[in-house]
Structure formats: structure tokens, C-alpha cells
Design an enzyme around this catalytic site. Structure first.
Site, PDB file in Angstrom:
ATOM      1  N   ASN A 185       0.869  -1.179   0.000  1.00 28.30           N
ATOM      2  CA  ASN A 185       0.000   0.000   0.000  1.00 28.30           C
ATOM      3  C   ASN A 185       0.904   1.226   0.000  1.00 28.30           C
ATOM      4  O   ASN A 185       1.469   1.593   1.028  1.00 28.30           O
ATOM      5  CB  ASN A 185      -0.906  -0.017   1.231  1.00 28.30           C
TER       6      ASN A 185
ATOM      7  N   LYS B 217       0.172   4.278  -0.273  1.00 28.27           N
ATOM      8  CA  LYS B 217      -0.431   5.457   0.358  1.00 28.27           C
ATOM      9  C   LYS B 217      -0.174   6.699  -0.507  1.00 28.27           C
ATOM     10  O   LYS B 217      -0.120   6.596  -1.732  1.00 28.27           O
ATOM     11  CB  LYS B 217       0.058   5.603   1.799  1.00 28.27           C
TER      12      LYS B 217
ATOM     13  N   HIS C  17      -9.579   1.095   5.260  1.00 30.62           N
ATOM     14  CA  HIS C  17      -8.263   1.245   5.892  1.00 30.62           C
ATOM     15  C   HIS C  17      -8.395   2.138   7.122  1.00 30.62           C
ATOM     16  O   HIS C  17      -9.208   3.066   7.146  1.00 30.62           O
ATOM     17  CB  HIS C  17      -7.269   1.850   4.906  1.00 30.62           C
TER      18      HIS C  17
ATOM     19  N   GLU D 254      -6.741   4.513   8.229  1.00 33.79           N
ATOM     20  CA  GLU D 254      -6.571   5.941   7.986  1.00 33.79           C
ATOM     21  C   GLU D 254      -7.832   6.556   7.385  1.00 33.79           C
ATOM     22  O   GLU D 254      -8.158   7.715   7.659  1.00 33.79           O
ATOM     23  CB  GLU D 254      -5.357   6.156   7.073  1.00 33.79           C
TER      24      GLU D 254
ATOM     25  N   GLU E 217      -5.725  -4.894  10.912  1.00 34.32           N
ATOM     26  CA  GLU E 217      -4.834  -3.776  11.199  1.00 34.32           C
ATOM     27  C   GLU E 217      -5.068  -3.280  12.622  1.00 34.32           C
ATOM     28  O   GLU E 217      -6.037  -2.545  12.852  1.00 34.32           O
ATOM     29  CB  GLU E 217      -5.117  -2.595  10.280  1.00 34.32           C
TER      30      GLU E 217
ATOM     31  N   SER F   4       2.933  -2.407  10.580  1.00 31.15           N
ATOM     32  CA  SER F   4       4.387  -2.252  10.676  1.00 31.15           C
ATOM     33  C   SER F   4       5.123  -3.569  10.430  1.00 31.15           C
ATOM     34  O   SER F   4       6.016  -3.953  11.179  1.00 31.15           O
ATOM     35  CB  SER F   4       4.782  -1.660  12.029  1.00 31.15           C
TER      36      SER F   4
END
Length: 250
Positions: free
Chosen positions: A10, A12, A96, A98, A168, A213
């Protein structure tokens, strides 16, 4: 049932046209159809057409980082599933962390995006997970249940036959913190068990990725957990050597 692992980068909101072309070329040079893992990249919308040209007839899947909950109309700034399909996308990330946290996407909106992806032949990567506060308050499972319920209510559990889930833990996304292998396996096993209660065959074949991460140093251990089928990779996917190392850790 043997599930082929999947590793998706991803990107981003990072990179330039030239840097993404170079990154994709380097990734292509290190991936083959005979690899243990299937590989995909989710590019910013403006880079998708060029990425599609570079990936034509190649073994890497192309994805978008979001998809609209409508097919067309007066929805400024949105990109529809038919548009993404026309430009060669195979995957679309939905929900996601975010998007949920920074842009206020609700479980219901995520579910609508998920269904539109499915309706037009995209494979949605449905992201679920809890914040640090939610984990510390013991609400992890309730949060995940709510995120899944919205999708099941709109599209049905059976829709997961054509989807991927990514767990996530929000507190481990882009923070450098990583959940322990035991924490990761606990949630992945929970997800598979919840789905198995309603659709055992789909649960057995469903790929559940970890996104939090993931790095070359921890990928092999994380991917070694019985219910972890690969990863949704953020920062490490911006460096070809790191990303390929993760792909080859499967």
C-alpha cells in the site's frame, strides 16, 4: 485447505511518477509466477494507468487504495469501481484505518464501498482493527464484530468467497510498533472462527492478511502463524528490497 499467501504493498500518498515507475520495475524484477506468495500493489489513483501498462501480462496484481460507494454521479473526488476496472485494477482496499480515523468513514460506508468493489469484479481488501484505546478498554472483539456485521448485513458472509480481510491494529499502523505474534494470531484465529460459524468452507479458504508495521525483520515470524496468510504492507513497500524481502519471507 492450502491458502496461497498474498502480500500487498500500500503505497499510500507517496512518491512521484518517476520514482513509482522505478519502484515497480525493481519489484517486477524480483517477483515471478512461481513464487510462494501472490503479490499486489495498491497505487495512488493518478499512478494507476501507468502502473497498469507496466503490469500488463505480468504476475503482480494492481489495486486501488479506496473505491467509491456509487457507480457514477455528482460525487466530487470519488473514483468508481467501473473506472478502476477499466484501468486494469484487480484489488481495492476498503476501510483502511486511515480512512476510518482521518476521514470519518463509518462501518456502513465501508460496507457500501466493499459491495461496489464486488459488484464490479474487484477483490476488496476489507480492513478491520481496533485503536489503542479500544484495545486497552477490552473492546477489540466488539469493534471487529461491528466492522464485520456491517459488511455481512449488506453483502452477506458468502461475499467473502471473493474478498480478502486485513487485520490492522490501528496502534501498530505506521507507528513502528508491532503486535506480538500471539496477539496477531489471536485476532486472525478469531476472525476465521467467526466466519466459520456461518460459512466453514469460505472460512477455510479466506486469506486474512496482517497489516501493522510489517518489516523484513519480523515478516517470517508473523507469516509463520497458522491463520496469517500474508500482509498488507505500508512503509516497507516503498523500498523494493524491503518489500521483496517480505514477499520472499512467506
Amino acid at each position: 485447505m492450502v491458502r496461497r499467501p498474498l502480500v500487498v504493498g500500500n503505497w499510500k500518498m507517496n512518491g512521484t511518477r518517476e520514482s513509482r515507475k522505478a519502484l515497480l520495475a525493481d519489484i517486477l524484477s524480483g517477483v515471478s509466477e512461481t513464487d510462494s506468495a501472490e503479490v499486489g500493489v495498491c497505487a495512488p489513483f493518478v499512478f494507476i494507468p501507468e502502473a497498469a501498462e507496466l503490469l500488463e501480462s505480468k504476475s503482480i496484481l494492481l489495486g486501488a487504495q479506496n473505491v467509491a460507494d456509487e457507480d457514477e454521479g455528482a460525487f466530487t473526488g470519488e473514483i468508481s469501481a467501473p473506472m478502476l476496472r477499466e484501468f486494469g485494477c484487480d484489488l481495492a482496499i476498503v476501510g483502511h484505518s486511515e480512512r476510518r480515523l482521518l476521514y470519518g468513514e463509518s462501518n456502513q460506508l465501508v460496507a457500501a464501498r466493499y459491495k461496489k468493489a464486488l459488484d464490479h469484479g474487484l477483490t476488496p481488501i476489507l480492513c478491520v482493527g481496533e485503536t489503542l484505546d479500544q484495545r486497552e478498554q477490552g473492546d477489540t472483539f466488539a469493534v471487529i464484530d461491528g466492522q464485520l456485521a456491517a459488511v455481512f448485513d449488506l453483502a452477506g458472509v458468502e461475499s467473502l468467497a471473493n474478498a480478502v480481510i486485513a487485520y490492522e491494529p490501528v496502534w501498530a499502523v505506521g507507528t513502528g510498533r508491532t503486535a506480538t505474534t500471539e496477539q496477531v494470531q489471536e485476532i486472525h484465529e478469531y476472525l476465521r472462527r467467526k466466519i466459520s460459524e456461518r460459512e466453514p468452507e469460505i472460512s477455510a479458504s479466506l486469506r486474512i492478511l496482517y497489516g501493522g508495521s510489517v518489516k523484513p525483520e519480523n515478516a517470517r515470524t508473523l507469516f509463520g502463524m497458522p491463520d496469517v496468510d500474508g500482509g498488507l504492507i505500508g512503509e516497507a513497500s516503498l523500498d523494493a528490497e524491503s518489500f521483496l524481502s517480505i514477499c520472499h519471507s512467506v
